[in-house]
Design a protein around this motif. Sequence first.
Motif, PDB file in Angstrom:
ATOM      1  N   SER A 105       0.822  -1.205   0.000  1.00  0.00           N
ATOM      2  CA  SER A 105       0.000   0.000   0.000  1.00  0.00           C
ATOM      3  C   SER A 105       0.859   1.259   0.000  1.00  0.00           C
ATOM      4  CB  SER A 105      -0.928  -0.006   1.225  1.00  0.00           C
ATOM      5  OG  SER A 105      -0.174  -0.013   2.426  1.00  0.00           O
ATOM      6  N   TYR A 106       0.237   2.335  -0.441  1.00  0.00           N
ATOM      7  CA  TYR A 106       0.867   3.662  -0.473  1.00  0.00           C
ATOM      8  C   TYR A 106       2.188   3.655  -1.252  1.00  0.00           C
ATOM      9  CZ  TYR A 106      -2.604   4.978   3.001  1.00  0.00           C
ATOM     10  OH  TYR A 106      -3.795   5.235   3.625  1.00  0.00           O
ATOM     11  N   ASN A 107       2.122   3.099  -2.439  1.00  0.00           N
ATOM     12  CA  ASN A 107       3.209   3.207  -3.404  1.00  0.00           C
ATOM     13  C   ASN A 107       2.675   3.938  -4.637  1.00  0.00           C
ATOM     14  OD1 ASN A 107       5.906   1.670  -2.706  1.00  0.00           O
ATOM     15  ND2 ASN A 107       4.239   0.430  -1.830  1.00  0.00           N
ATOM     16  N   ASN A 108       3.317   3.743  -5.760  1.00  0.00           N
ATOM     17  CA  ASN A 108       2.850   4.351  -7.015  1.00  0.00           C
ATOM     18  C   ASN A 108       2.790   3.293  -8.107  1.00  0.00           C
ATOM     19  OD1 ASN A 108       1.989   6.475  -8.641  1.00  0.00           O
ATOM     20  ND2 ASN A 108       4.071   7.003  -9.283  1.00  0.00           N
ATOM     21  N   ILE A 109       2.330   2.103  -7.700  1.00  0.00           N
ATOM     22  CA  ILE A 109       2.329   0.957  -8.605  1.00  0.00           C
ATOM     23  C   ILE A 109       1.259   1.135  -9.686  1.00  0.00           C
ATOM     24  CG2 ILE A 109       2.040  -1.539  -8.757  1.00  0.00           C
ATOM     25  CD1 ILE A 109       2.928  -1.672  -5.809  1.00  0.00           C
ATOM     26  N   ALA A 110       1.694   1.118 -10.925  1.00  0.00           N
ATOM     27  CA  ALA A 110       0.770   1.246 -12.060  1.00  0.00           C
ATOM     28  C   ALA A 110       0.654  -0.049 -12.843  1.00  0.00           C
ATOM     29  CB  ALA A 110       1.232   2.375 -12.975  1.00  0.00           C
ATOM     30  N   PHE A 111       1.564  -0.981 -12.626  1.00  0.00           N
ATOM     31  CA  PHE A 111       1.561  -2.212 -13.433  1.00  0.00           C
ATOM     32  C   PHE A 111       2.021  -3.373 -12.563  1.00  0.00           C
ATOM     33  CE2 PHE A 111       4.065  -5.262 -15.924  1.00  0.00           C
ATOM     34  CZ  PHE A 111       3.076  -5.746 -16.767  1.00  0.00           C
ATOM     35  N   ASN A 127      -2.266  -6.391   0.135  1.00  0.00           N
ATOM     36  CA  ASN A 127      -2.723  -5.011   0.270  1.00  0.00           C
ATOM     37  C   ASN A 127      -2.128  -4.158  -0.849  1.00  0.00           C
ATOM     38  OD1 ASN A 127      -3.584  -2.504   1.093  1.00  0.00           O
ATOM     39  ND2 ASN A 127      -3.029  -2.806   3.247  1.00  0.00           N
ATOM     40  N   LEU A 128      -2.998  -3.716  -1.751  1.00  0.00           N
ATOM     41  CA  LEU A 128      -2.599  -2.857  -2.864  1.00  0.00           C
ATOM     42  C   LEU A 128      -3.276  -1.488  -2.757  1.00  0.00           C
ATOM     43  CD1 LEU A 128      -2.926  -5.513  -5.719  1.00  0.00           C
ATOM     44  CD2 LEU A 128      -0.801  -4.673  -4.689  1.00  0.00           C
ATOM     45  N   PHE A 129      -3.702  -1.112  -1.564  1.00  0.00           N
ATOM     46  CA  PHE A 129      -4.435   0.125  -1.346  1.00  0.00           C
ATOM     47  C   PHE A 129      -3.586   1.347  -1.708  1.00  0.00           C
ATOM     48  CE2 PHE A 129      -5.572   3.630   1.530  1.00  0.00           C
ATOM     49  CZ  PHE A 129      -6.904   3.803   1.208  1.00  0.00           C
ATOM     50  N   ASN A 130      -4.280   2.346  -2.315  1.00  0.00           N
ATOM     51  CA  ASN A 130      -3.675   3.648  -2.612  1.00  0.00           C
ATOM     52  C   ASN A 130      -2.453   3.537  -3.524  1.00  0.00           C
ATOM     53  OD1 ASN A 130      -4.291   6.517  -1.641  1.00  0.00           O
ATOM     54  ND2 ASN A 130      -2.067   6.444  -1.503  1.00  0.00           N
ATOM     55  N   ASN A 131      -2.676   2.979  -4.694  1.00  0.00           N
ATOM     56  CA  ASN A 131      -1.645   2.930  -5.725  1.00  0.00           C
ATOM     57  C   ASN A 131      -2.193   3.581  -7.004  1.00  0.00           C
ATOM     58  OD1 ASN A 131       1.011   1.397  -5.042  1.00  0.00           O
ATOM     59  ND2 ASN A 131      -0.605   0.269  -3.955  1.00  0.00           N
ATOM     60  N   SER A 132      -1.589   3.257  -8.149  1.00  0.00           N
ATOM     61  CA  SER A 132      -1.980   3.889  -9.426  1.00  0.00           C
ATOM     62  C   SER A 132      -2.374   2.865 -10.475  1.00  0.00           C
ATOM     63  CB  SER A 132      -0.820   4.755  -9.944  1.00  0.00           C
ATOM     64  OG  SER A 132      -0.452   5.726  -9.005  1.00  0.00           O
ATOM     65  N   LEU A 133      -2.938   1.757 -10.020  1.00  0.00           N
ATOM     66  CA  LEU A 133      -3.320   0.692 -10.948  1.00  0.00           C
ATOM     67  C   LEU A 133      -4.402   1.182 -11.911  1.00  0.00           C
ATOM     68  CD1 LEU A 133      -3.418  -2.349  -8.494  1.00  0.00           C
ATOM     69  CD2 LEU A 133      -1.686  -1.855 -10.235  1.00  0.00           C
ATOM     70  N   GLY A 134      -4.158   1.006 -13.202  1.00  0.00           N
ATOM     71  CA  GLY A 134      -5.116   1.422 -14.215  1.00  0.00           C
ATOM     72  C   GLY A 134      -6.151   0.368 -14.509  1.00  0.00           C
ATOM     73  N   GLU A 135      -5.945  -0.842 -14.015  1.00  0.00           N
ATOM     74  CA  GLU A 135      -6.917  -1.920 -14.191  1.00  0.00           C
ATOM     75  C   GLU A 135      -6.771  -2.902 -13.037  1.00  0.00           C
ATOM     76  OE1 GLU A 135      -4.261  -4.834 -17.081  1.00  0.00           O
ATOM     77  OE2 GLU A 135      -5.970  -3.721 -17.917  1.00  0.00           O
ATOM     78  N   ILE A 136      -7.824  -3.649 -12.823  1.00  0.00           N
ATOM     79  CA  ILE A 136      -7.787  -4.650 -11.743  1.00  0.00           C
ATOM     80  C   ILE A 136      -6.864  -5.785 -12.170  1.00  0.00           C
ATOM     81  CG2 ILE A 136      -9.166  -6.292 -10.437  1.00  0.00           C
ATOM     82  CD1 ILE A 136     -11.545  -4.410 -10.779  1.00  0.00           C
TER      83      ILE A 136
END
Length: 861
Positions: A105-111, A127-136
Amino acid sequence: MPKAEVAFEEVSKEGVTVLMAMPPLTVLWLALLMVIVDLEEQPETSLCSITKDKFKASCQGKSLFSVPQDLPVTLQLLDLSYNKFREIKSGDFSSFTQLKGLDLSYNNIAFIANDSFSSNVLLEQLNLFNNSLGEIPSQALKPLKNLRELFMSNNLYPHSTLDGVFSTLKKLEVLSMGGPAIQTVGSQDFLSIKEIPLKQFALKTASSLLEYQTGAFSKLNTTSLWCDISLDKNTKALPLMLQDLRGKPLRYLRFRKLFEFMYYMDTTDLFSGLAELEAEELVFFRGKFNENLLRLALLNVQKSRIQDLSFIAIDFARSPEWKPPEAGIANLTLRHLVLQDINNPDILRFDWTFTWFAGVTYLSILNVNFNVVPCDAWGEMRNVVALNVSRNRLQNSYIYNQACVYQDILPKLEDFNMTRNELTSLKTVATLTSSWARLSKLDLSHNLIGDLNEFPCTWTPSLVWLGLAYNAVTVEIFKCLPTTLHFLDMSDSGLERLDMGYFELAVDLQELLLSGNKIKFIPIEWKCPNLRILHVDDNSFGAISKGSFGNMPHLAYLKAGNNPYHCVCDLYGFLQETLRDGKLILLDWPSEWTCYHPEPLLYTSVAAYAPRVTECDVTVVVAIAVSITATVVIVCMVLCWKFDVPWYLKATFRIVRSKYRASHSQPSKPFAYHAFISYSCSDAEWVRRELLQRLEASTPPYRVCIHERDFTPGRWIIDNIIENIENSRKIIFVLSRNFVDSEWCNYELYFAHQRAVGLGFEDVVLVVKEPIDLQALPNKFCKLRKMLSTKTYLEWPLEPSRQAFFWLQLKSVLGKAEMVNVDPSNAVLDDTEPTSDGMTDSTLELNDLSEENVTVDTQMS
């Protein structure tokens, strides 16, 4: 020298030669390059915190861009939150096959690569909360058949549709999804999890949800639903949601920011579907509320199954256009009603009445900033069992109004919590609650209660629990405390002394908390017969002894650390007895017990204080003292026996006493001889060799008369005996068995006896040369037997070491050897004339001796 060393030396010389031939700048660059290589070869220090068992690692907030390579492969829990990850690549977690919990959580993961978690099949929490994922990341989740908790909300994917991969996550219990980019919730978005019974489902959408398609929530199978959905632009969505939730096993429903930017002013009932839900708890968190929306919610809640209702951190404001109804909310029945963190206290009487409190059992009004309780409010809380009004601004005059009637109000109230207010008077609270018949618990912690001399105080007899922690009280506060208490907390209240009289009256007190005060000593007379738990830690006393808690027979738990202890015998004895018996448990032992005195033990753990036995045990000290004394006495006795010390002491005593008596005796007439010696012819050799030689050789010499030398030839023996006895100041009888057999010795003894009549035998000196049995003496020696039985005598010691004292005693008895009248014709003078030469008569009178006496004078009877 070995060949290897020779070769190394030759290479070193060649290297130095080459370096000397290089330009200086080149040498500098080479040195810098060697330093860089050396730094690269040094092992990297891990940025993560790893437990000793290597099961957990925390890399939180380390500004990491990738997974550290030095992490142990045995990890089960890995925290990588608050870093700078932008993507999760294949193989990043392939080595952590035992991983069960992963926090990104609280990273900038987009992929996230599709096979990122292929090796982590045991993963249960992600936990992938609060990242930048463009799709599930459905494909990446596919291998995680054991996944139980998945948090992927607050990301940037625009749709909330869950594909078929989620239908395979049969063990999933908690799912959190969505983000600010979701503006539409489709009717089939959650179809894949329809058969999965969730414990919690959370959905976040855009600030203003544009579309909610009917049937979306009907696919959910969860007992707890968290909706972070704002309906500012689509108020019609809320009735549709509630309609879809009918018949669902829902128990908990939570709305966050239901209206984020506007207050609802329409008359349409948004909560009409609540009555058909199975939910028992409803929470409104944040968002804007006015009288209209609040009344609509309450009217529907009173028709529903909801038992617990909470309004937390909402923004409540009155509407100028709203007109209050003629009747209030009178039929609302709730188990719990919570109003918390609301800035506007007007919410308490939003419709200008307090009727919505009438059916509440547990009422909590927390941090609502109200400071006054109107009279009618008390009467409406008739069913309240527990009332919590902590973290407000209540003051004495605002909470108790003399114009109000407090009799027969709050008939069911048992628990009253007024912590963190601005109360200063304990008597005011006592007066307010004195008629509340069922009140048993009252918490006044974190107020400003002090000593205002408002005594006495009248309390309800049902009160058994009182909290006064974090106030500013003095010893006078005890005069206002109820004596019916079972529990009393006065921690951190600045208390310096205790009132012993109160504790004697509070016979039911079982738990007393006095932590964090300034109590300077523990009174030994402290009596509290039923006290079981006592906290006196973090105070100012330094002494505890065995008797400190002796009047608390039921005390079972004691917390007394963080005090400036004097590490002395009293404290040591208390701890030894307590730890040995095991009846009293020290809750903070030994970690919080520290020595402050004496100075050499400063900051030493009390557990490390171990004085010598002789320092603390009086019995041991007495036993050692008695043993040493007895040993010394025995040694002295042995030495006395070995070196005849008693004999020397007694002999010295006789000499001193004889000299004393001689100095006080009456002056005597002049004599021709200092002594006349009567002895048997068989003892003549001893007399001449020892007695005569010692006396006449002294300085000045004694003039001694013996028959074989000093008797006048041609005279009758009897005449010589009588005349020489009369002319001698002392008569010495040398007693032995031969003396008893001598006829002439008997005569001399007789004449000496006649001469001594009236003088008390002071001139007769008996010297026992050898032991004589008195019972075996012939009858003619009856005078000798009597003299030996009544007069102290000198005994000739066979041991040479004692003979010096014998002579000293004998000379003491004879007196000073001064000049005597050598002319016998002038020897017979008047007895009343004083002595011209100063000679005195000395006697020897000694005390009776014990049976084992081996010294000079043994008295025989």
